[in-house]
Design a protein around this motif. Structure first.
Motif, PDB file in Angstrom:
ATOM      1  N   GLU A   9       0.884  -1.166   0.000  1.00 11.20           N
ATOM      2  CA  GLU A   9       0.000   0.000   0.000  1.00 11.20           C
ATOM      3  C   GLU A   9       0.916   1.208   0.000  1.00 11.20           C
ATOM      4  N   VAL A  10       0.798   2.027  -1.039  1.00 10.31           N
ATOM      5  CA  VAL A  10       1.707   3.153  -1.220  1.00 10.31           C
ATOM      6  C   VAL A  10       0.928   4.449  -1.442  1.00 10.31           C
ATOM      7  N   LEU A  11       1.630   5.553  -1.231  1.00  6.61           N
ATOM      8  CA  LEU A  11       1.073   6.880  -1.478  1.00  6.61           C
ATOM      9  C   LEU A  11       1.923   7.540  -2.549  1.00  6.61           C
ATOM     10  N   SER A  12       1.268   8.049  -3.591  1.00  2.00           N
ATOM     11  CA  SER A  12       2.003   8.710  -4.675  1.00  2.00           C
ATOM     12  C   SER A  12       2.277  10.164  -4.323  1.00  2.00           C
ATOM     13  N   ALA A  13       3.163  10.777  -5.094  1.00  2.00           N
ATOM     14  CA  ALA A  13       3.514  12.187  -4.881  1.00  2.00           C
ATOM     15  C   ALA A  13       2.297  13.099  -5.044  1.00  2.00           C
ATOM     16  N   SER A  14       1.305  12.665  -5.832  1.00  2.00           N
ATOM     17  CA  SER A  14       0.096  13.469  -6.026  1.00  2.00           C
ATOM     18  C   SER A  14      -0.940  13.241  -4.930  1.00  2.00           C
ATOM     19  N   GLY A  15      -0.618  12.358  -3.959  1.00  2.00           N
ATOM     20  CA  GLY A  15      -1.538  12.101  -2.858  1.00  2.00           C
ATOM     21  C   GLY A  15      -2.462  10.924  -3.077  1.00  2.00           C
ATOM     22  N   ARG A  16      -2.273  10.213  -4.172  1.00  2.00           N
ATOM     23  CA  ARG A  16      -3.142   9.069  -4.466  1.00  2.00           C
ATOM     24  C   ARG A  16      -2.682   7.840  -3.689  1.00  2.00           C
ATOM     25  N   ASN A  17      -3.606   7.205  -2.982  1.00  2.00           N
ATOM     26  CA  ASN A  17      -3.339   5.968  -2.279  1.00  2.00           C
ATOM     27  C   ASN A  17      -3.526   4.813  -3.268  1.00  2.00           C
ATOM     28  N   MET A  18      -2.557   3.908  -3.344  1.00  2.00           N
ATOM     29  CA  MET A  18      -2.629   2.797  -4.295  1.00  2.00           C
ATOM     30  C   MET A  18      -2.230   1.492  -3.624  1.00  2.00           C
ATOM     31  N   VAL A  19      -2.822   0.393  -4.099  1.00  2.00           N
ATOM     32  CA  VAL A  19      -2.410  -0.948  -3.695  1.00  2.00           C
ATOM     33  C   VAL A  19      -1.857  -1.619  -4.939  1.00  2.00           C
ATOM     34  N   VAL A  20      -0.602  -2.062  -4.844  1.00  2.00           N
ATOM     35  CA  VAL A  20       0.046  -2.770  -5.950  1.00  2.00           C
ATOM     36  C   VAL A  20       0.540  -4.108  -5.428  1.00  2.00           C
ATOM     37  N   PHE A  21       0.645  -5.078  -6.330  1.00  2.00           N
ATOM     38  CA  PHE A  21       1.227  -6.343  -5.914  1.00  2.00           C
ATOM     39  C   PHE A  21       2.132  -6.901  -6.992  1.00  2.00           C
ATOM     40  N   HIS A  22       3.083  -7.684  -6.537  1.00  2.00           N
ATOM     41  CA  HIS A  22       4.043  -8.372  -7.400  1.00  2.00           C
ATOM     42  C   HIS A  22       3.691  -9.843  -7.338  1.00  2.00           C
ATOM     43  N   ASP A  23       3.413 -10.446  -8.498  1.00  2.00           N
ATOM     44  CA  ASP A  23       3.054 -11.862  -8.563  1.00  2.00           C
ATOM     45  C   ASP A  23       4.324 -12.696  -8.411  1.00  2.00           C
ATOM     46  N   LEU A  24       4.416 -13.470  -7.337  1.00  2.30           N
ATOM     47  CA  LEU A  24       5.615 -14.241  -7.023  1.00  2.30           C
ATOM     48  C   LEU A  24       5.412 -15.741  -7.180  1.00  2.30           C
ATOM     49  N   GLY A  25       4.252 -16.151  -7.666  1.00  4.81           N
ATOM     50  CA  GLY A  25       3.935 -17.570  -7.756  1.00  4.81           C
ATOM     51  C   GLY A  25       4.831 -18.329  -8.715  1.00  4.81           C
ATOM     52  N   ALA A  26       4.975 -19.615  -8.453  1.00  2.00           N
ATOM     53  CA  ALA A  26       5.748 -20.483  -9.341  1.00  2.00           C
ATOM     54  C   ALA A  26       5.131 -20.448 -10.732  1.00  2.00           C
ATOM     55  N   GLY A  27       5.952 -20.242 -11.719  1.00  2.00           N
ATOM     56  CA  GLY A  27       5.457 -20.165 -13.084  1.00  2.00           C
ATOM     57  C   GLY A  27       4.898 -18.802 -13.442  1.00  2.00           C
ATOM     58  N   ALA A  28       4.843 -17.900 -12.476  1.00  3.20           N
ATOM     59  CA  ALA A  28       4.339 -16.543 -12.747  1.00  3.20           C
ATOM     60  C   ALA A  28       5.410 -15.769 -13.495  1.00  3.20           C
ATOM     61  N   ALA A  29       4.966 -14.846 -14.299  1.00  2.00           N
ATOM     62  CA  ALA A  29       5.893 -14.015 -15.065  1.00  2.00           C
ATOM     63  C   ALA A  29       6.529 -12.929 -14.201  1.00  2.00           C
ATOM     64  N   GLY A  30       6.134 -12.864 -12.937  1.00  2.23           N
ATOM     65  CA  GLY A  30       6.688 -11.836 -12.050  1.00  2.23           C
ATOM     66  C   GLY A  30       6.118 -10.465 -12.313  1.00  2.23           C
ATOM     67  N   GLY A  31       4.921 -10.419 -12.851  1.00  2.00           N
ATOM     68  CA  GLY A  31       4.307  -9.144 -13.195  1.00  2.00           C
ATOM     69  C   GLY A  31       3.846  -8.337 -12.008  1.00  2.00           C
ATOM     70  N   TRP A  32       3.694  -7.046 -12.242  1.00  2.00           N
ATOM     71  CA  TRP A  32       3.158  -6.111 -11.246  1.00  2.00           C
ATOM     72  C   TRP A  32       1.747  -5.723 -11.640  1.00  2.00           C
ATOM     73  N   PHE A  33       0.898  -5.493 -10.636  1.00  2.00           N
ATOM     74  CA  PHE A  33      -0.500  -5.158 -10.855  1.00  2.00           C
ATOM     75  C   PHE A  33      -0.969  -4.149  -9.827  1.00  2.00           C
ATOM     76  N   THR A  34      -1.969  -3.342 -10.210  1.00  2.00           N
ATOM     77  CA  THR A  34      -2.653  -2.491  -9.247  1.00  2.00           C
ATOM     78  C   THR A  34      -4.008  -3.137  -8.974  1.00  2.00           C
ATOM     79  N   GLN A  35      -4.518  -2.860  -7.794  1.00  2.00           N
ATOM     80  CA  GLN A  35      -5.814  -3.421  -7.435  1.00  2.00           C
ATOM     81  C   GLN A  35      -6.569  -2.384  -6.627  1.00  2.00           C
ATOM     82  N   GLY A  36      -7.829  -2.232  -6.922  1.00  2.00           N
ATOM     83  CA  GLY A  36      -8.653  -1.264  -6.197  1.00  2.00           C
ATOM     84  C   GLY A  36      -9.275  -0.261  -7.143  1.00  2.00           C
ATOM     85  N   PRO A  37      -9.922   0.745  -6.561  1.00  2.00           N
ATOM     86  CA  PRO A  37     -10.622   1.738  -7.395  1.00  2.00           C
ATOM     87  C   PRO A  37      -9.667   2.595  -8.196  1.00  2.00           C
TER      88      PRO A  37
END
Length: 82
Positions: free
Chosen positions: A54-82
């Motif tokens: 859970e991070v806060l951007s310089a513009s004040g936007r609260n964001m939830v991001v995740f890094h996919d760490l599963g076996a066979g996962a491409a290691g991609g990053w994603f945002t989740q939420g509104p």
């Protein structure tokens, strides 16, 4: 018509060597509020393993991001939420 809520969306994330996000979709991260690891469905053929931030951007936007760490996962990053 129904639609799923809170679906993950692919994101461009720049992170430190330790994996801490410092930029999400071109927005600088000024604060990391918290981080947690989710490990689920370990009993299936497709277990889920993600590191959430859970991070806060310089513009004040609260964001939830995740890094996919599963076996066979491409290691991609994603945002989740509104």
């Amino acid at each position: 018509m129904t639609r799923a809520l809170n679906l993950p969306r692919a994101a461009r994330v720049r992170a430190t060597a330790e994996g801490v996000p410092v930029e999400v979709d071109g927005r600088a991260v000024t604060l990391v509020r918290e981080s947690w690891l989710v490990e689920d469905r370990w009993w299936t053929l497709r277990p889920l393993r993600r590191r959430y931030w859970e991070v806060l951007s310089a513009s004040g936007r609260n964001m939830v991001v995740f890094h996919d760490l599963g076996a066979g996962a491409a290691g991609g990053w994603f945002t989740q939420g509104p």
